[in-house]
Design an enzyme around this catalytic site. Structure first.
Site, short mmCIF file in Angstrom:
data_model
loop_
_atom_site.label_atom_id
_atom_site.label_comp_id
_atom_site.label_asym_id
_atom_site.label_seq_id
_atom_site.Cartn_x
_atom_site.Cartn_y
_atom_site.Cartn_z
N ALA A 67 0.73 -1.16 -0.26
CA ALA A 67 0.02 0.03 0.36
C ALA A 67 0.80 1.19 0.42
O ALA A 67 0.07 2.44 0.07
CB ALA A 67 -0.81 -0.28 1.24
N ALA A 68 2.09 1.03 -0.53
CA ALA A 68 2.96 2.29 0.08
C ALA A 68 2.14 3.60 -1.16
O ALA A 68 2.14 4.78 -0.35
CB ALA A 68 4.41 2.08 -1.16
N GLY A 69 2.13 2.75 -2.52
CA GLY A 69 1.37 4.12 -3.56
C GLY A 69 0.28 4.68 -2.79
O GLY A 69 0.35 5.88 -2.75
N ASP A 70 -0.85 3.91 -2.00
CA ASP A 70 -1.58 4.07 -1.39
C ASP A 70 -1.43 5.10 -0.19
O ASP A 70 -2.23 6.22 0.18
CB ASP A 70 -2.54 2.99 -0.76
CG ASP A 70 -3.65 2.28 -1.83
OD1 ASP A 70 -3.53 2.91 -2.91
OD2 ASP A 70 -3.45 1.54 -2.17
#
Length: 302
Positions: free
Chosen positions: A250-253
């Site tokens: 979920a890094a991009g989120d």
């Protein structure tokens, strides 16, 4: 004064298996750990923004099932306004199957379920949420037609629209010109521009290609390298803190949720991207999607 944030997108239940390596086609890999977590790009971004101090309303569509009810309960516990979430009596809630290897890399398969049925007609019922929001954050796990409608309404109201083009799909120039900020990663930027990103120069080339579509700000996330920002004609590379990643799910989120919060607090674009890089760098040191999002007191604010 802080602006309110409206996140419109998907809600899923993530089923995660930790393995030594990602399976190749036809390969069975014995896993080490199984986790079941709330996820979905929209819900992840809403939770990330809320944990970092944002005033967040979330619009999505779930099924009339245990996964949907649990998702809403957990969003409420995170301080997210769920009053505009729709329930589909026919479709199941979304589910994602995620495999994560020892290097923190992942592969994901999503059954969209009710997410694929969040329609323009639904949004028309909650237009007041769009009208009240200061910043609107969307992704592409819901129908593109719905995203385009919201962007059109928001643009006419001079709202700031952030589009995280994930999972990537073809986007019309008509939609892109309604977007204030677009935040692709390297893979998504390549799909949208045809420019393979291998270094800072090619990242800038891709960013300028997208900005030529009348997008005011282009932010290309570069993983551990940080993010390239093209804003007001100026290009800069914002570095991310160096960490040992165990799960990049979920890094991009988290990046997008943090970006929305920083902009809602009137930080400059470069400051906002720096804050987002810092939040994302914390998230990759933890397993899970929403579970990995840091709280504001976990970040040292410059």
């Amino acid at each position: 004064m802080k602006s309110s944030i409206l996140v419109i997108g998907s809600s899923n239940t993530d089923m995660v298996i930790k393995t030594a390596h990602l399976p190749a086609a036809g390969e069975t890999v014995l896993g080490k750990t199984f986790l079941m977590n709330p996820g979905g790009k929209g819900a992840n971004q809403a939770v990330a923004a809320s944990r970092l101090g944002g005033a967040v309303t979330f619009i999505c569509k779930t099924g009339n099932d245990i996964f949907g009810k649990q998702s809403i309960q957990l969003l409420n516990q995170e301080g997210v306004d769920t009053s505009c979430i729709f329930e589909d009596p026919q479709q199941p809630s979304g589910v994602a199957l995620i495999t994560v290897d020892d290097n923190g890399e992942n592969c994901i398969a999503v059954a969209s379920g009710a997410n694929a049925y969040l329609t323009v007609q639904d949004i028309l019922q909650v237009n007041c949420c769009v009208e009240k929001a200061g910043i609107i954050l969307m992704q592409l796990e819901i129908p593109v037609e719905t995203v385009a409608h919201v962007a059109s309404v928001a643009s006419a109201l001079n709202k700031k629209v952030i589009l995280n083009p994930a999972p990537v799909c073809p986007l019309s120039d008509e939609l892109l010109k309604l977007v204030s900020i677009i935040t692709p990663n390297e893979t998504e930027a390549f799909a949208l521009t045809g420019i393979k990103i291998t270094d800072e120069a090619t990242a800038e080339e891709a960013a300028r290609f997208l900005q030529a579509k009348s997008i005011a700000t282009v932010i290309i996330t570069l993983g551990a390298k940080g993010a390239l920002v093209l804003h007001d004609g100026e290009c800069s590379l914002v570095h991310a803190p160096q960490v040992s990643a165990i799960d990049t799910t979920a890094a991009g989120d988290v990046f997008n949720g943090a970006l929305a919060v920083a902009l809602s607090e009137n930080k400059t674009m470069v400051e906002a991207v720096g804050f987002a890089c810092k939040a994302a760098s914390v998230s990759v040191t933890r397993l899970g999607a929403q579970a990995s999002a840091p709280f504001i007191n976990e970040l040292s604010i410059d």
